[in-house]
Design a protein around this motif. Sequence first.
Motif, PDB file in Angstrom:
ATOM      1  N   LEU A 189       0.824  -1.201   0.000  1.00 37.34           N
ATOM      2  CA  LEU A 189       0.000   0.000   0.000  1.00 37.34           C
ATOM      3  C   LEU A 189       0.864   1.259   0.000  1.00 37.34           C
ATOM      4  N   ASN A 190       1.855   1.297   0.877  1.00 36.02           N
ATOM      5  CA  ASN A 190       2.719   2.472   0.958  1.00 36.02           C
ATOM      6  C   ASN A 190       3.647   2.570  -0.249  1.00 36.02           C
ATOM      7  N   GLY A 191       4.173   1.428  -0.688  1.00 37.87           N
ATOM      8  CA  GLY A 191       5.055   1.428  -1.844  1.00 37.87           C
ATOM      9  C   GLY A 191       4.355   1.888  -3.110  1.00 37.87           C
ATOM     10  N   MET A 192       3.145   1.388  -3.346  1.00 39.85           N
ATOM     11  CA  MET A 192       2.388   1.784  -4.540  1.00 39.85           C
ATOM     12  C   MET A 192       1.969   3.246  -4.460  1.00 39.85           C
ATOM     13  N   THR A 193       1.577   3.690  -3.269  1.00 35.39           N
ATOM     14  CA  THR A 193       1.192   5.096  -3.106  1.00 35.39           C
ATOM     15  C   THR A 193       2.332   6.029  -3.470  1.00 35.39           C
ATOM     16  N   MET A 194       3.520   5.745  -2.938  1.00 32.90           N
ATOM     17  CA  MET A 194       4.645   6.630  -3.204  1.00 32.90           C
ATOM     18  C   MET A 194       5.124   6.516  -4.642  1.00 32.90           C
ATOM     19  N   THR A 195       5.046   5.336  -5.232  1.00 33.15           N
ATOM     20  CA  THR A 195       5.417   5.186  -6.639  1.00 33.15           C
ATOM     21  C   THR A 195       4.544   6.070  -7.523  1.00 33.15           C
ATOM     22  N   LEU A 196       3.238   6.030  -7.293  1.00 33.98           N
ATOM     23  CA  LEU A 196       2.316   6.843  -8.086  1.00 33.98           C
ATOM     24  C   LEU A 196       2.550   8.340  -7.850  1.00 33.98           C
ATOM     25  N   LEU A 197       2.795   8.705  -6.598  1.00 31.67           N
ATOM     26  CA  LEU A 197       2.986  10.118  -6.295  1.00 31.67           C
ATOM     27  C   LEU A 197       4.253  10.677  -6.924  1.00 31.67           C
ATOM     28  N   ILE A 198       5.359   9.938  -6.847  1.00 33.62           N
ATOM     29  CA  ILE A 198       6.606  10.499  -7.375  1.00 33.62           C
ATOM     30  C   ILE A 198       6.670  10.406  -8.898  1.00 33.62           C
ATOM     31  N   ILE A 199       5.794   9.621  -9.494  1.00 29.58           N
ATOM     32  CA  ILE A 199       5.716   9.586 -10.958  1.00 29.58           C
ATOM     33  C   ILE A 199       4.840  10.722 -11.481  1.00 29.58           C
ATOM     34  N   TYR A 200       3.661  10.887 -10.850  1.00 28.69           N
ATOM     35  CA  TYR A 200       2.684  11.838 -11.376  1.00 28.69           C
ATOM     36  C   TYR A 200       2.673  13.183 -10.645  1.00 28.69           C
ATOM     37  N   LYS A 201       3.002  13.188  -9.353  1.00 31.42           N
ATOM     38  CA  LYS A 201       2.992  14.433  -8.592  1.00 31.42           C
ATOM     39  C   LYS A 201       4.225  14.542  -7.687  1.00 31.42           C
ATOM     40  N   PRO A 202       5.420  14.525  -8.253  1.00 32.02           N
ATOM     41  CA  PRO A 202       6.624  14.573  -7.400  1.00 32.02           C
ATOM     42  C   PRO A 202       6.737  15.863  -6.598  1.00 32.02           C
ATOM     43  N   SER A 203       6.137  16.939  -7.082  1.00 30.01           N
ATOM     44  CA  SER A 203       6.206  18.212  -6.359  1.00 30.01           C
ATOM     45  C   SER A 203       5.418  18.178  -5.057  1.00 30.01           C
ATOM     46  N   TRP A 204       4.532  17.206  -4.925  1.00 34.04           N
ATOM     47  CA  TRP A 204       3.762  17.076  -3.686  1.00 34.04           C
ATOM     48  C   TRP A 204       4.573  16.420  -2.578  1.00 34.04           C
ATOM     49  N   VAL A 205       5.586  15.643  -2.944  1.00 30.36           N
ATOM     50  CA  VAL A 205       6.281  14.777  -1.979  1.00 30.36           C
ATOM     51  C   VAL A 205       7.436  15.542  -1.346  1.00 30.36           C
ATOM     52  N   TYR A 206       7.318  15.809  -0.078  1.00 31.23           N
ATOM     53  CA  TYR A 206       8.289  16.628   0.649  1.00 31.23           C
ATOM     54  C   TYR A 206       9.677  15.994   0.689  1.00 31.23           C
ATOM     55  N   THR A 207       9.741  14.668   0.740  1.00 33.95           N
ATOM     56  CA  THR A 207      11.033  13.988   0.929  1.00 33.95           C
ATOM     57  C   THR A 207      11.670  13.508  -0.365  1.00 33.95           C
ATOM     58  N   PHE A 208      11.077  13.807  -1.508  1.00 30.84           N
ATOM     59  CA  PHE A 208      11.620  13.328  -2.782  1.00 30.84           C
ATOM     60  C   PHE A 208      12.214  14.503  -3.549  1.00 30.84           C
ATOM     61  N   TYR A 209      13.498  14.372  -3.895  1.00 33.80           N
ATOM     62  CA  TYR A 209      14.213  15.440  -4.590  1.00 33.80           C
ATOM     63  C   TYR A 209      14.719  14.916  -5.938  1.00 33.80           C
ATOM     64  N   ASP A 210      14.276  15.554  -7.006  1.00 34.79           N
ATOM     65  CA  ASP A 210      14.692  15.131  -8.345  1.00 34.79           C
ATOM     66  C   ASP A 210      16.202  15.127  -8.507  1.00 34.79           C
ATOM     67  N   LYS A 211      16.879  16.145  -7.956  1.00 29.36           N
ATOM     68  CA  LYS A 211      18.325  16.277  -8.179  1.00 29.36           C
ATOM     69  C   LYS A 211      19.107  15.140  -7.517  1.00 29.36           C
ATOM     70  N   TYR A 212      18.527  14.501  -6.505  1.00 28.45           N
ATOM     71  CA  TYR A 212      19.213  13.393  -5.834  1.00 28.45           C
ATOM     72  C   TYR A 212      18.807  12.041  -6.415  1.00 28.45           C
ATOM     73  N   TYR A 213      17.525  11.875  -6.727  1.00 27.80           N
ATOM     74  CA  TYR A 213      17.028  10.549  -7.102  1.00 27.80           C
ATOM     75  C   TYR A 213      16.906  10.331  -8.603  1.00 27.80           C
ATOM     76  N   LEU A 214      16.871  11.430  -9.391  1.00 29.22           N
ATOM     77  CA  LEU A 214      16.670  11.271 -10.832  1.00 29.22           C
ATOM     78  C   LEU A 214      17.811  11.837 -11.658  1.00 29.22           C
ATOM     79  N   ASP A 215      18.382  12.935 -11.241  1.00 29.85           N
ATOM     80  CA  ASP A 215      19.440  13.585 -12.030  1.00 29.85           C
ATOM     81  C   ASP A 215      20.787  12.929 -11.762  1.00 29.85           C
ATOM     82  N   LYS A 216      21.044  11.830 -12.426  1.00 28.44           N
ATOM     83  CA  LYS A 216      22.311  11.096 -12.265  1.00 28.44           C
ATOM     84  C   LYS A 216      23.156  11.218 -13.530  1.00 28.44           C
TER      85      LYS A 216
END
Length: 216
Positions: A189-216
């Motif tokens: 439940l938590n894994g699927m929720t966060m997967t959907l949020l960081i795919i479609y609404k990453p700006s909503w997620v306080y603890t997810f930073y594009d520059k750390y997790y995506l910009d490699k």
Amino acid sequence: MFDLTFLQICAWLLYAVSIAVVIYHVDFKLFASSKKTQHLVLGASVSVFGLWLFRVGVTPGLDVHFLWLTALTLLLGLRWALLSGAITLLVSTVAGYDSWAMFGVNGLLGVTAPIGLSYLIYSFSFHKLPRHFFVYVFVCAFFAGAAMIALKMLLLGGYFYLEGAYDTDVIVDTYLMLIPLLVFSEAMLNGMTMTLLIIYKPSWVYTFYDKYYLDK
């Protein structure tokens, strides 16, 4: 009115102090000026409350339901997650789904401890593990979701044992034995929720930073 045991009084006081400390460190001016933060906090609280309505239990006090608190922590951050969890618990108690006598115990063991563990796992992952999309999902959301519901049930089972409310056999056979059945579902439940949020609404997620997790 309701009679409180010594442990319940201690839990009430500790939970009240913990929430007061959180409130002291929250920037309510920013909250008042940010429609996004208002919508996220209130929307998350309503969503978690709706999920908590679906609960089962054979023995009073030893009912089970999904928590969704890891996703709440990752979405809002530690302080707002604690406040959102407190709001949800307060509404659930006012509505009669939880007892006032157990408010402090539920707040400490059912809200604060799971959220605290979720944030500790996130913090450890952020500082000690590779900052990767799949690490975030599987460690911070999936694994943390499983760990925090197991922790909550173990702590609550321990509380009822210390209170002498139920025998060990009752606690184990009607409550703790459900942990293996719930950990995977809560993790999903938590894994699927966060997967959907960081795919479609990453700006909503306080603890997810594009520059750390995506910009490699």
